[in-house]
Design a protein around this motif. Structure first.
Motif, short mmCIF file in Angstrom:
data_model
loop_
_atom_site.label_atom_id
_atom_site.label_comp_id
_atom_site.label_asym_id
_atom_site.label_seq_id
_atom_site.Cartn_x
_atom_site.Cartn_y
_atom_site.Cartn_z
N THR A 6 40.39 39.80 30.28
CA THR A 6 40.94 38.58 29.69
C THR A 6 42.47 38.61 29.82
O THR A 6 43.07 39.68 29.87
CB THR A 6 40.56 38.44 28.21
N GLY A 7 43.07 37.42 29.90
CA GLY A 7 44.51 37.36 30.13
C GLY A 7 44.87 37.64 31.57
O GLY A 7 45.95 38.14 31.89
N ILE A 8 44.00 37.26 32.51
CA ILE A 8 44.18 37.59 33.93
C ILE A 8 45.39 36.88 34.54
O ILE A 8 45.98 37.37 35.51
CB ILE A 8 42.89 37.26 34.71
N ALA A 9 45.78 35.73 33.98
CA ALA A 9 46.96 35.02 34.49
C ALA A 9 48.24 35.52 33.85
O ALA A 9 49.34 35.08 34.20
CB ALA A 9 46.83 33.52 34.27
N GLY A 24 37.62 48.21 44.36
CA GLY A 24 36.22 47.89 44.57
C GLY A 24 35.45 47.48 43.35
O GLY A 24 34.22 47.26 43.42
N HIS A 25 36.10 47.37 42.19
CA HIS A 25 35.41 46.89 40.99
C HIS A 25 35.17 45.39 41.09
O HIS A 25 35.93 44.66 41.73
CB HIS A 25 36.23 47.18 39.74
N LYS A 26 34.11 44.92 40.46
CA LYS A 26 33.87 43.49 40.33
C LYS A 26 34.52 43.02 39.03
O LYS A 26 34.29 43.61 37.98
CB LYS A 26 32.38 43.19 40.31
N VAL A 27 35.34 41.99 39.14
CA VAL A 27 36.11 41.52 37.98
C VAL A 27 35.80 40.05 37.72
O VAL A 27 35.81 39.23 38.65
CB VAL A 27 37.63 41.69 38.20
N VAL A 28 35.53 39.73 36.46
CA VAL A 28 35.51 38.36 36.00
C VAL A 28 36.74 38.19 35.11
O VAL A 28 36.89 38.90 34.12
CB VAL A 28 34.23 38.01 35.22
N GLY A 29 37.63 37.30 35.52
CA GLY A 29 38.86 37.08 34.76
C GLY A 29 38.76 35.83 33.91
O GLY A 29 38.14 34.84 34.30
N LEU A 30 39.39 35.88 32.74
CA LEU A 30 39.42 34.73 31.84
C LEU A 30 40.84 34.53 31.35
O LEU A 30 41.56 35.49 31.06
CB LEU A 30 38.47 34.97 30.66
N ASP A 31 41.27 33.28 31.30
CA ASP A 31 42.60 32.95 30.78
C ASP A 31 42.61 31.47 30.42
O ASP A 31 41.99 30.66 31.11
CB ASP A 31 43.68 33.23 31.83
N ASN A 32 43.30 31.12 29.33
CA ASN A 32 43.39 29.69 28.99
C ASN A 32 44.64 29.03 29.58
O ASN A 32 44.84 27.83 29.44
CB ASN A 32 43.32 29.47 27.48
N CYS A 65 39.27 33.10 46.79
CA CYS A 65 39.12 32.82 48.22
C CYS A 65 39.57 33.99 49.09
O CYS A 65 39.46 33.94 50.32
CB CYS A 65 39.88 31.56 48.61
N THR A 66 40.07 35.06 48.46
CA THR A 66 40.54 36.22 49.23
C THR A 66 39.82 37.51 48.87
O THR A 66 39.97 38.50 49.58
CB THR A 66 42.06 36.43 49.03
N ASN A 67 39.07 37.51 47.77
CA ASN A 67 38.38 38.74 47.37
C ASN A 67 37.03 38.41 46.77
O ASN A 67 36.94 37.76 45.72
CB ASN A 67 39.23 39.52 46.37
N LYS A 68 35.97 38.87 47.41
CA LYS A 68 34.62 38.54 46.97
C LYS A 68 34.26 39.19 45.64
O LYS A 68 33.27 38.81 45.01
CB LYS A 68 33.60 38.98 48.04
N ASN A 69 35.06 40.15 45.19
CA ASN A 69 34.77 40.83 43.93
C ASN A 69 35.42 40.18 42.72
O ASN A 69 35.33 40.72 41.61
CB ASN A 69 35.23 42.29 44.00
N LEU A 70 36.09 39.04 42.91
CA LEU A 70 36.83 38.43 41.80
C LEU A 70 36.36 37.01 41.54
O LEU A 70 36.25 36.19 42.46
CB LEU A 70 38.33 38.42 42.12
N GLN A 71 36.10 36.73 40.25
CA GLN A 71 35.80 35.39 39.78
C GLN A 71 36.70 35.08 38.57
O GLN A 71 37.21 35.99 37.92
CB GLN A 71 34.35 35.26 39.36
N PHE A 72 36.85 33.79 38.29
CA PHE A 72 37.77 33.38 37.22
C PHE A 72 37.19 32.19 36.46
O PHE A 72 36.55 31.32 37.05
CB PHE A 72 39.13 33.00 37.80
#
Length: 360
Positions: A6-9, A24-32, A65-72
């Protein structure tokens, strides 16, 4: 691992996410992406991670669009249905909570933001961890929790019951809430008290950013407590290195813990508190002098009294953190300020976001 950040931005969240996906970790990022400071800077950090501004839809998952392991996802921590849905669908191994309403002085202006994000939002994450067998719950605390304590260097074994701002009180509350969930539900929690983090992509409300901006524009800088301040400035790469070393090392019960002589930094529960600081406080006037040297500009100084909620000195005792991780922050202010200035000039000056000329 699959990690919720959380707080990825934000400043630390952005740098940590870059490191995690690179490993190589899979990350789900969250930020308001709130407007406490420039949202353009936050969106630009996300763009560096491959999360493009035009692709972001409130409360929807967006893929990098540059890393398949990252979502937001753009959302508030206090949005319980969305937080519950993330935990139900994403199967996280680790939670790293870096999202919070930041700022000591801003908490005097808008205290309710601190309760919404830092208390209600934090509770939603703890509840998610409670119901989904999270292996390690790491969260940002702050050196601000030391408040009125004048025993130097600040130790995690010190009493921290005299906060000087609501921001500090909210961070101390996080530590207490985490301990409760560690005790009741056996969730391994680690709290990190960060000490004045700085570096490239840093926050515009922090001293280094404010000083550089004012000096390049020819404006006076505000020097509080008439310059009689010291800060344990900690470079961002050291912070990220410390967090990544802690991720695979969740705390366990301290079998030597005693209620007759309680250690505030550990517990009978799987709970630990660490300082992350350079452990080398720098005088404010020396810090300003280093900025002047690197910019080739003498600052115009507006000497002012201490601000409400502030403290004159911070200094982190990090022996236990070093022993636990075999890592001690090592980047000095000369190297750190140089790296910040290189980024700052490129991002703000050479890109013409500011209509100012660099000194020759």
């Amino acid at each position: 691992m699959k990690i919720l950040v959380t707080g990825i931005a934000g400043f630390i969240g952005f740098h940590l996410t870059k490191r995690l996906v690179r490993e190589g970790h899979k990350v789900v990022g969250l930020d308001n992406i709130n407007d406490y400071y420039s949202t353009d800077l936050k969106y630009d950090r996300l763009a560096e991670l491959g999360i493009l501004r035009e692709s972001i839809v409130e409360e929807n998952i967006v893929k990098s669009c540059t890393n398949k392991n990252l979502q937001f996802t753009k959302a508030d921590l206090e949005n319980k249905p969305l937080i519950d849905h993330l935990f139900d669908t994403e199967d996280f191994d680790v939670v790293i909570n870096l999202a919070a309403q930041a700022g000591v002085r801003y908490s005097l202006k808008d205290p309710y933001r601190y309760i919404d994000s830092n208390i209600f939002g934090f509770l939603n994450l703890l509840e998610g961890a409670r119901h989904h067998s999270i292996k390690h719950f790491i969260y940002a605390s702050s050196s601000s929790v030391y408040g009125g304590n004048t025993n130097m260097p600040f130790s995690t074994k010190d009493n921290v019951d005299h906060p000087m701002s609501l921001y500090a009180a909210s961070k101390k509350s996080n530590e207490l809430m985490a301990h409760t969930y560690s005790n009741l539900f056996n969730i391994p929690t680690t709290g990190l008290r960060f000490f004045t983090v700085y570096g490239p992509w840093g926050r515009p409300d922090m001293a280094l950013f404010l000083f550089a901006e004012a000096m390049l524009k020819g404006d006076p800088i505000k020097v509080f407590n008439y310059g009689k301040m010291e800060r344990d400035f900690t470079y961002i790469d050291d912070i990220v290195e410390g967090i990544t070393r802690l991720i695979p090392r969740p705390p366990s019960s301290n079998t030597d813990w005693s209620g007759n002589n309680p250690d505030p930094s550990t517990s009978f529960a799987p709970y630990h508190i660490f300082n992350i600081g350079n452990s080398n406080p720098v005088k404010l006037m020396d810090f300003i002098g280093e900025i002047e040297k690197q910019l080739g500009i003498e600052a115009k100084k507006n000497m002012l009294p201490m601000q409400p909620g502030d403290v004159p000195k911070t200094w982190a005792k990090v022996d236990d953190f070093f022993d636990y991780t075999d890592f001690k922050p090592e980047v000095g202010v000369e190297e750190g300020i140089e790296a910040f200035m290189s980024w700052y000039k490129s991002y703000y000056v050479e890109s013409k976001q500011y209509n100012i000329a660099l000194p020759s």
